[in-house]
Design a protein around this motif. Sequence first.
Motif, PDB file in Angstrom:
ATOM      1  N   GLY A  18     -10.314  55.517  86.213  1.00 50.98           N
ATOM      2  CA  GLY A  18      -9.275  55.741  87.208  1.00 50.98           C
ATOM      3  C   GLY A  18      -9.483  54.809  88.441  1.00 50.98           C
ATOM      4  O   GLY A  18     -10.474  54.402  88.950  1.00 50.98           O
ATOM      5  N   VAL A  19      -8.297  54.611  89.044  1.00 48.24           N
ATOM      6  CA  VAL A  19      -8.200  53.940  90.157  1.00 48.24           C
ATOM      7  C   VAL A  19      -8.494  54.681  91.564  1.00 48.24           C
ATOM      8  O   VAL A  19      -8.350  55.919  91.449  1.00 48.24           O
ATOM      9  CB  VAL A  19      -6.645  53.449  90.347  1.00 48.24           C
ATOM     10  CG1 VAL A  19      -6.645  52.514  91.577  1.00 48.24           C
ATOM     11  CG2 VAL A  19      -6.537  52.621  89.183  1.00 48.24           C
ATOM     12  N   TYR A  20      -9.268  54.106  92.534  1.00 56.60           N
ATOM     13  CA  TYR A  20      -9.532  54.817  93.610  1.00 56.60           C
ATOM     14  C   TYR A  20      -8.954  53.797  94.940  1.00 56.60           C
ATOM     15  O   TYR A  20      -9.029  52.494  94.702  1.00 56.60           O
ATOM     16  CB  TYR A  20     -11.176  54.822  93.904  1.00 56.60           C
ATOM     17  CG  TYR A  20     -12.049  53.676  93.648  1.00 56.60           C
ATOM     18  CD1 TYR A  20     -12.028  52.731  95.060  1.00 56.60           C
ATOM     19  CD2 TYR A  20     -12.492  53.304  92.490  1.00 56.60           C
ATOM     20  CE1 TYR A  20     -13.089  51.770  94.800  1.00 56.60           C
ATOM     21  CE2 TYR A  20     -13.531  52.292  92.521  1.00 56.60           C
ATOM     22  CZ  TYR A  20     -13.604  51.579  93.673  1.00 56.60           C
ATOM     23  OH  TYR A  20     -14.326  50.455  93.579  1.00 56.60           O
ATOM     24  N   SER A  21      -8.731  54.432  95.842  1.00 55.66           N
ATOM     25  CA  SER A  21      -8.360  53.667  97.151  1.00 55.66           C
ATOM     26  C   SER A  21      -9.301  53.282  98.104  1.00 55.66           C
ATOM     27  O   SER A  21     -10.357  53.922  98.026  1.00 55.66           O
ATOM     28  CB  SER A  21      -7.374  54.586  97.751  1.00 55.66           C
ATOM     29  OG  SER A  21      -6.151  54.842  97.130  1.00 55.66           O
ATOM     30  N   GLY A  22      -8.975  52.238  98.712  1.00 53.86           N
ATOM     31  CA  GLY A  22      -9.734  51.733  99.805  1.00 53.86           C
ATOM     32  C   GLY A  22     -10.225  52.762 100.951  1.00 53.86           C
ATOM     33  O   GLY A  22      -9.106  53.634 101.088  1.00 53.86           O
ATOM     34  N   GLN A  23     -11.193  52.598 101.772  1.00 56.90           N
ATOM     35  CA  GLN A  23     -11.468  53.465 102.615  1.00 56.90           C
ATOM     36  C   GLN A  23     -12.259  52.770 103.846  1.00 56.90           C
ATOM     37  O   GLN A  23     -13.296  51.992 103.432  1.00 56.90           O
ATOM     38  CB  GLN A  23     -11.918  54.887 102.320  1.00 56.90           C
ATOM     39  CG  GLN A  23     -13.340  54.809 101.510  1.00 56.90           C
ATOM     40  CD  GLN A  23     -13.514  56.383 101.170  1.00 56.90           C
ATOM     41  OE1 GLN A  23     -14.517  56.764 101.867  1.00 56.90           O
ATOM     42  NE2 GLN A  23     -13.056  56.635  99.910  1.00 56.90           N
ATOM     43  N   ALA A  35     -18.222  51.176 107.546  1.00 57.98           N
ATOM     44  CA  ALA A  35     -18.523  51.000 105.909  1.00 57.98           C
ATOM     45  C   ALA A  35     -16.947  50.683 105.512  1.00 57.98           C
ATOM     46  O   ALA A  35     -16.317  51.815 105.283  1.00 57.98           O
ATOM     47  CB  ALA A  35     -19.281  51.832 105.405  1.00 57.98           C
ATOM     48  N   THR A  36     -16.756  49.706 104.857  1.00 58.44           N
ATOM     49  CA  THR A  36     -15.377  49.409 104.471  1.00 58.44           C
ATOM     50  C   THR A  36     -15.418  49.143 102.990  1.00 58.44           C
ATOM     51  O   THR A  36     -16.554  48.403 102.195  1.00 58.44           O
ATOM     52  CB  THR A  36     -14.716  48.136 104.998  1.00 58.44           C
ATOM     53  OG1 THR A  36     -14.749  48.470 106.281  1.00 58.44           O
ATOM     54  CG2 THR A  36     -13.380  48.103 104.267  1.00 58.44           C
ATOM     55  N   LEU A  37     -14.642  50.004 102.012  1.00 63.23           N
ATOM     56  CA  LEU A  37     -14.629  49.773 100.543  1.00 63.23           C
ATOM     57  C   LEU A  37     -13.210  49.376 100.318  1.00 63.23           C
ATOM     58  O   LEU A  37     -12.210  50.070 100.630  1.00 63.23           O
ATOM     59  CB  LEU A  37     -14.862  51.246  99.854  1.00 63.23           C
ATOM     60  CG  LEU A  37     -14.578  51.394  98.329  1.00 63.23           C
ATOM     61  CD1 LEU A  37     -16.054  50.645  97.714  1.00 63.23           C
ATOM     62  CD2 LEU A  37     -14.697  52.841  98.187  1.00 63.23           C
ATOM     63  N   ALA A  38     -13.205  48.278  99.438  1.00 63.43           N
ATOM     64  CA  ALA A  38     -11.741  47.878  98.947  1.00 63.43           C
ATOM     65  C   ALA A  38     -11.566  48.624  97.702  1.00 63.43           C
ATOM     66  O   ALA A  38     -12.477  49.390  97.091  1.00 63.43           O
ATOM     67  CB  ALA A  38     -12.173  46.541  98.525  1.00 63.43           C
ATOM     68  N   PHE A  51     -20.020  48.896  99.547  1.00 66.22           N
ATOM     69  CA  PHE A  51     -19.497  48.999 100.795  1.00 66.22           C
ATOM     70  C   PHE A  51     -19.910  47.840 101.907  1.00 66.22           C
ATOM     71  O   PHE A  51     -21.185  47.675 101.704  1.00 66.22           O
ATOM     72  CB  PHE A  51     -19.967  50.389 101.374  1.00 66.22           C
ATOM     73  CG  PHE A  51     -19.344  51.514 100.919  1.00 66.22           C
ATOM     74  CD1 PHE A  51     -19.854  51.931  99.580  1.00 66.22           C
ATOM     75  CD2 PHE A  51     -18.214  52.184 101.542  1.00 66.22           C
ATOM     76  CE1 PHE A  51     -19.300  53.096  98.979  1.00 66.22           C
ATOM     77  CE2 PHE A  51     -17.747  53.377 100.868  1.00 66.22           C
ATOM     78  CZ  PHE A  51     -18.212  53.932  99.623  1.00 66.22           C
ATOM     79  N   THR A  52     -19.120  47.215 102.475  1.00 64.96           N
ATOM     80  CA  THR A  52     -19.424  46.420 103.437  1.00 64.96           C
ATOM     81  C   THR A  52     -19.419  46.929 105.160  1.00 64.96           C
ATOM     82  O   THR A  52     -18.653  47.683 105.449  1.00 64.96           O
ATOM     83  CB  THR A  52     -18.388  45.164 103.598  1.00 64.96           C
ATOM     84  OG1 THR A  52     -18.477  44.588 102.422  1.00 64.96           O
ATOM     85  CG2 THR A  52     -18.786  44.096 104.524  1.00 64.96           C
TER      86      THR A  52
END
Length: 291
Positions: A18-23, A35-38, A51-52
């Motif tokens: 399944g698809v997950y959204s960035g946050q 912390a950024t997640l694409a 996570f960057t």
Amino acid sequence: MAASYVFTAIAYLGGNGGVYSGQSITSEGVAGLTATLASGTFANGNGMLIFTISGIPATSGSASFAVNIGGQICSFSRLVNSDTPDYPPGIVHCTGTPTEIIEVTNPATGKSWMDRNLGASQLAASSTDKASYGDLYQWGRFVDGHQCRNSLLATDISSTDSPLNGYFIIAPDSPGDWRSSQNNNLWQGGNGINNPCPSGFRIPTEAQWNEEISSWNNSSVAAAFQSPIKFAAAGRRYSHNGELGSVDLAGRYRTSSISGHLSRRVRIDTGCTDVGSHNRASGFSVRCIKD
């Protein structure tokens, strides 16, 4: 001036696709980091999220990030320091505190070194002073957390100079390197790609180590400690399983030099000290020399 941190953390989550959204997640414990997640797609079974983490930390300490995604909840943390101008940005200090930079000179060679191993909290008071042992580095790697004595293990060999995590990469098979293909230029000089030493210092060459060893009155753990540079029996970490060995008994120290697919290392043992070849994935101590 505070350093800007840009590094990665990895979370392993189980999922059913399944698809997950960035946050973007704001840090707790240390303000100023995010912390950024694409966005992406979960793999079936166990997957990996990258996570960057970036920003300028307001204080030193442990920055934690709470993750809630795909019905899974977890958290991860990083130790950061708010002002480490003498060390490269993005560095991970295993104790949360940078290694103090104090120079000591061997009058017999005229060479100046840091007075303690990277990661050590003090100058060695004896050859078995645990506070002086410090971290254990795989040859050519940056200070990304893998060098911590209790860092987690990974089995995937890296294809880049900067692995996506701070795990100790075990490499039981030839050529015994954490990276494929091998890169011989990671620790060459003060401007080396992954030089872990503070500004003005570098990993010593084989020749510099030989000069230091030749100034001792004999070749042993005792002689290494009696040197003005005070080397300790900090042990090692094995490349095939990540376990510690020879702690309190012997020392293994890194050089920047290589020999074919191997790296050159210093062995300080009970009855001998020598410079020889060893694989690059083992964890050895680092003592920086002035550039």
